[in-house]
Design a protein around this motif. Structure first.
Motif, PDB file in Angstrom:
ATOM      1  N   GLN A  37       1.150  -1.275  -0.063  1.00 18.08           N
ATOM      2  CA  GLN A  37      -0.037  -0.229  -0.520  1.00 18.08           C
ATOM      3  C   GLN A  37       0.801   1.294  -0.246  1.00 18.08           C
ATOM      4  N   HIS A  38       1.634   1.238   1.424  1.00 16.43           N
ATOM      5  CA  HIS A  38       2.605   2.544   0.948  1.00 16.43           C
ATOM      6  C   HIS A  38       3.565   2.353  -0.589  1.00 16.43           C
ATOM      7  N   ALA A  39       3.889   1.693  -0.946  1.00 17.39           N
ATOM      8  CA  ALA A  39       4.908   1.441  -2.932  1.00 17.39           C
ATOM      9  C   ALA A  39       3.655   2.483  -3.536  1.00 17.39           C
ATOM     10  N   ARG A  40       2.254   1.635  -3.511  1.00 16.69           N
ATOM     11  CA  ARG A  40       1.421   2.026  -4.256  1.00 16.69           C
ATOM     12  C   ARG A  40       0.880   3.990  -3.930  1.00 16.69           C
ATOM     13  N   VAL A  41       1.045   4.034  -2.887  1.00 16.48           N
ATOM     14  CA  VAL A  41       0.524   5.493  -3.043  1.00 16.48           C
ATOM     15  C   VAL A  41       1.953   6.184  -3.386  1.00 16.48           C
ATOM     16  N   PHE A  42       3.344   6.603  -3.186  1.00 18.74           N
ATOM     17  CA  PHE A  42       3.873   7.304  -3.249  1.00 18.74           C
ATOM     18  C   PHE A  42       4.463   6.789  -5.290  1.00 18.74           C
ATOM     19  N   ALA A  43       3.866   5.608  -5.384  1.00 19.84           N
ATOM     20  CA  ALA A  43       4.227   5.609  -7.003  1.00 19.84           C
ATOM     21  C   ALA A  43       3.435   5.819  -7.341  1.00 19.84           C
ATOM     22  N   ASP A  44       2.441   5.935  -7.824  1.00 17.84           N
ATOM     23  CA  ASP A  44       1.320   6.936  -8.541  1.00 17.84           C
ATOM     24  C   ASP A  44       1.376   8.596  -7.993  1.00 17.84           C
ATOM     25  N   ARG A  45       1.386   8.844  -6.967  1.00 20.22           N
ATOM     26  CA  ARG A  45       1.412  10.181  -6.918  1.00 20.22           C
ATOM     27  C   ARG A  45       2.422  10.733  -7.564  1.00 20.22           C
ATOM     28  N   THR A  46       1.438  12.394  -8.512  1.00 22.23           N
ATOM     29  CA  THR A  46       2.127  13.500  -9.243  1.00 22.23           C
ATOM     30  C   THR A  46       2.969  13.818  -8.256  1.00 22.23           C
ATOM     31  N   ASP A  47       3.092  14.256  -7.041  1.00 24.99           N
ATOM     32  CA  ASP A  47       4.307  14.934  -5.640  1.00 24.99           C
ATOM     33  C   ASP A  47       4.787  14.256  -5.089  1.00 24.99           C
ATOM     34  N   THR A  48       5.363  13.407  -5.579  1.00 27.69           N
ATOM     35  CA  THR A  48       6.558  11.912  -4.600  1.00 27.69           C
ATOM     36  C   THR A  48       6.268  10.976  -5.748  1.00 27.69           C
ATOM     37  N   GLU A  49       7.924  10.868  -5.469  1.00 31.76           N
ATOM     38  CA  GLU A  49       8.863   9.919  -6.532  1.00 31.76           C
ATOM     39  C   GLU A  49       9.174   8.620  -5.054  1.00 31.76           C
ATOM     40  N   LEU A  50       8.163   7.172  -5.741  1.00 28.71           N
ATOM     41  CA  LEU A  50       9.005   5.789  -5.090  1.00 28.71           C
ATOM     42  C   LEU A  50      10.482   5.781  -5.849  1.00 28.71           C
ATOM     43  N   VAL A  51      11.690   5.738  -4.483  1.00 30.61           N
ATOM     44  CA  VAL A  51      12.718   5.693  -4.920  1.00 30.61           C
ATOM     45  C   VAL A  51      14.024   4.675  -5.032  1.00 30.61           C
ATOM     46  N   GLY A  52      12.858   3.627  -4.040  1.00 29.37           N
ATOM     47  CA  GLY A  52      13.739   2.897  -4.182  1.00 29.37           C
ATOM     48  C   GLY A  52      12.084   1.696  -2.019  1.00 29.37           C
ATOM     49  N   VAL A  53      12.559   0.447  -2.949  1.00 27.56           N
ATOM     50  CA  VAL A  53      11.875  -0.550  -1.984  1.00 27.56           C
ATOM     51  C   VAL A  53      13.233  -1.172  -1.190  1.00 27.56           C
ATOM     52  N   VAL A  54      12.861  -1.643   0.489  1.00 29.24           N
ATOM     53  CA  VAL A  54      14.167  -2.194   1.429  1.00 29.24           C
ATOM     54  C   VAL A  54      13.749  -3.276   1.558  1.00 29.24           C
ATOM     55  N   GLY A  55      13.791  -4.695   1.419  1.00 37.98           N
ATOM     56  CA  GLY A  55      13.606  -6.209   1.228  1.00 37.98           C
ATOM     57  C   GLY A  55      14.861  -7.202   1.607  1.00 37.98           C
ATOM     58  N   ARG A  56      14.395  -8.170   2.932  1.00 37.86           N
ATOM     59  CA  ARG A  56      15.465  -8.938   3.688  1.00 37.86           C
ATOM     60  C   ARG A  56      15.473 -10.144   2.219  1.00 37.86           C
ATOM     61  N   ASP A  57      14.630 -10.685   1.645  1.00 36.95           N
ATOM     62  CA  ASP A  57      14.649 -11.089   0.585  1.00 36.95           C
ATOM     63  C   ASP A  57      14.720 -10.554  -0.479  1.00 36.95           C
ATOM     64  N   VAL A  58      15.788 -10.942  -1.907  1.00 37.81           N
ATOM     65  CA  VAL A  58      15.846 -10.453  -3.215  1.00 37.81           C
ATOM     66  C   VAL A  58      15.660 -10.672  -3.656  1.00 37.81           C
ATOM     67  N   THR A  59      14.429 -12.026  -3.843  1.00 34.25           N
ATOM     68  CA  THR A  59      13.678 -11.904  -4.740  1.00 34.25           C
ATOM     69  C   THR A  59      11.932 -10.931  -4.299  1.00 34.25           C
ATOM     70  N   ARG A  60      11.922 -11.544  -3.775  1.00 39.46           N
ATOM     71  CA  ARG A  60      10.718 -10.455  -2.760  1.00 39.46           C
ATOM     72  C   ARG A  60      10.982  -8.634  -3.343  1.00 39.46           C
ATOM     73  N   ALA A  61      12.074  -8.308  -2.975  1.00 37.58           N
ATOM     74  CA  ALA A  61      12.304  -7.026  -3.177  1.00 37.58           C
ATOM     75  C   ALA A  61      12.150  -6.708  -4.800  1.00 37.58           C
ATOM     76  N   ARG A  62      13.125  -7.253  -5.111  1.00 36.99           N
ATOM     77  CA  ARG A  62      13.243  -7.121  -6.729  1.00 36.99           C
ATOM     78  C   ARG A  62      12.000  -6.989  -7.245  1.00 36.99           C
ATOM     79  N   ALA A  63      11.205  -8.059  -6.850  1.00 36.97           N
ATOM     80  CA  ALA A  63       9.940  -8.462  -7.838  1.00 36.97           C
ATOM     81  C   ALA A  63       8.732  -6.675  -7.448  1.00 36.97           C
ATOM     82  N   ARG A  64       8.676  -6.477  -6.011  1.00 41.32           N
ATOM     83  CA  ARG A  64       8.228  -6.037  -6.078  1.00 41.32           C
ATOM     84  C   ARG A  64       8.282  -4.027  -5.763  1.00 41.32           C
TER      85      ARG A  64
END
Length: 352
Positions: A37-64
C-alpha cells in the motif's frame, strides 16, 4: 526484518526539504501487504517519487520494486546512501519495528512508521528520545482518523451537536493475525480503537479488562474493556480475533451524548447522526462518484496528503509517533488489568 547488526560509523543522513516544485523522494522498508500500500501510494502520486524498496529477501524486494517502477535494496544504509530519500516509511512485521526504526532515526532520516510503534514502552521511549535529540520528523500511521465518517463525527462532537458526551463504544475484529506476542490483537489491531476513542472523547483515565484465550490458549484473542474517560464519560472496547471480516458490521463506533448520537459503521461505510427525541436522522454514505471515500485504503491516501504538507512545511507530523506511544501506554494498562483482575489507572501521556 531481523535486528540490524551494529553498523560501521556513518555520518548522519541529511535529507533535503523539498520545494513545492520538487517531488518528495520516498523509500519503503518492507515488502508485506501494507508495504505494498505504501509503495502504491508513493509510486502513483504526482508529487512524490518512489526511489527504492528495501526487503530482506532479494527476490521479493525485486518483485515489489519492479511492480512499482523503482529500485530494490536489501540493505537500508545502501538505500539511504544511493537513493537519498526525503522520507522513509517502515512497514515491517509488527514485532520487528524497534531495531530498524532506531537505526533509521540514528541516521537522521524523516520517518513514517506503521502501527504499532513497538510492543514495549521502554523501546517506545528509546525511539522518541532518539528522535527528539535530532529534532526529527517521525510519524505513525493511524489512518482510521482519516475516514470520512470519523472526521464528520469528530466535527459534530467539536461543534457540540451531541452535547456532553456520556458513553462511547468500539467493536472491531476479524480473522486472527497471530504473532509472537500474546497481546497482538490488543497492541497491533485495537491500537486504532484506543487512538480513536481518545481522539473523539478525550483521555482514557482508567480501564478494567476481561481477556479471553479459549481459542488459542495463552494468547488473548478477544477482550472486553470497560473504560473511564477523564471527562467522566464511560465506554467499552470489544476487540477480537475470533470473528470474521466477512461479517457485516465488522466495525462499529458509537458516541452518545446528552443531545445526540453518532454511529460509524465499518469505518468508511456510513455515519448516522441522530438528535435525542427525533425519529429523523442525518446519514452520510459515499455517493455514486465518491469511490475514494468508501475505500478503506483511501484513508491512507488522505493521511499522506496531510503528511506531505507537514513535511514540506517543516512542521510536526499530523499524527506523531507519540500517538503510538500513548496507545501502547493504554494497552499496557489493559494488560495489567486483565492479568491482575483490577481496575488500572492509565495516567497522562507523559506517565508510564
Amino acid at each position: 526484518m531481523p535486528p540490524l547488526p551494529a553498523p560501521e560509523f556513518r555520518p548522519a543522513f541529511r535529507p533535503r526539504t523539498p520545494t513545492p516544485e520538487q517531488p518528495v523522494r520516498v523509500a519503503v522498508v518492507g515488502t508485506g501487504g501494507w508495504g505494498e500500500q505504501h509503495a502504491r501510494v508513493f509510486a502513483d502520486r504526482t508529487d512524490t517519487e518512489l526511489v527504492g524498496v528495501v526487503g530482506r529477501d532479494v527476490t521479493r524486494a525485486r518483485a515489489r520494486a519492479d511492480a512499482y517502477r523503482t529500485d530494490a535494496y536489501t540493505d537500508v544504509d545502501a538505500m539511504l546512501d544511493t537513493a537519498q530519500p526525503d522520507l522513509v516509511t517502515v512497514c515491517l512485521p509488527n514485532e520487528e519495528h524497534f531495531a530498524p526504526t532506531l537505526h533509521l532515526i540514528e541516521r537522521g532520516v524523516p520517518l513514517l512508521v506503521e502501527k504499532p510503534l513497538v510492543f514495549d514502552l521502554t523501546e517506545a521511549d528509546a525511539l522518541l528520545d532518539a528522535a527528539a535529540e535530532r529534532d526529527l520528523f517521525v510519524a505513525i500511521d493511524l489512518n482510521h482518523r482519516y475516514a470520512e465518517p470519523v472526521q464528520r463525527l469528530k466535527a459534530a462532537i467539536d461543534a457540540g451537536d451531541l452535547g456532553a458526551l456520556v458513553f462511547a463504544t468500539w467493536r472491531f475484529g476479524g480473522e486472527p493475525n497471530l504473532g509472537g506476542s500474546r497481546h497482538a490483537n490488543l497492541i497491533e489491531t485495537q491500537v486504532h480503537g484506543l487512538d480513536m476513542l481518545e481522539q473523539l472523547c478525550g483521555p482514557i483515565a482508567s480501564v478494567m479488562a476481561q481477556p479471553f484465550d479459549g481459542t488459542h490458549p495463552g494468547t488473548v484473542t478477544t477482550l472486553a474493556v470497560a473504560l473511564e474517560f477523564a471527562s467522566g464519560a464511560v465506554g467499552t472496547l470489544l476487540g477480537t480475533y475470533d470473528s470474521s471480516y466477512a461479517y457485516p458490521g465488522t466495525h462499529l463506533l458509537e458516541v452518545n451524548g446528552t443531545e445526540g448520537r453518532g454511529l460509524v459503521e465499518d469505518t468508511v461505510r456510513r455515519l448516522t447522526l441522530s438528535r435525542a427525541g427525533d425519529d429523523v436522522a442525518r446519514v452520510w454514505q459515499a455517493g455514486y462518484f465518491d469511490d475514494e471515500a468508501r475505500d478503506f485504503h483511501g484513508t491512507f491516501d488522505r493521511y499522506v496528503d496531510d503528511l506531505l504538507r507537514a513535511l514540506r512545511a517543516g512542521g510536526p507530523p499530523p499524527v506523531p509517533a507519540e500517538a503510538g506511544r500513548r496507545a501502547l501506554q493504554v494497552a499496557h494498562a489493559i494488560i495489567r488489568s486483565g492479568d491482575e483482575g483490577v481496575r488500572v489507572t492509565v495516567g497522562t501521556a507523559s506517565q508510564a
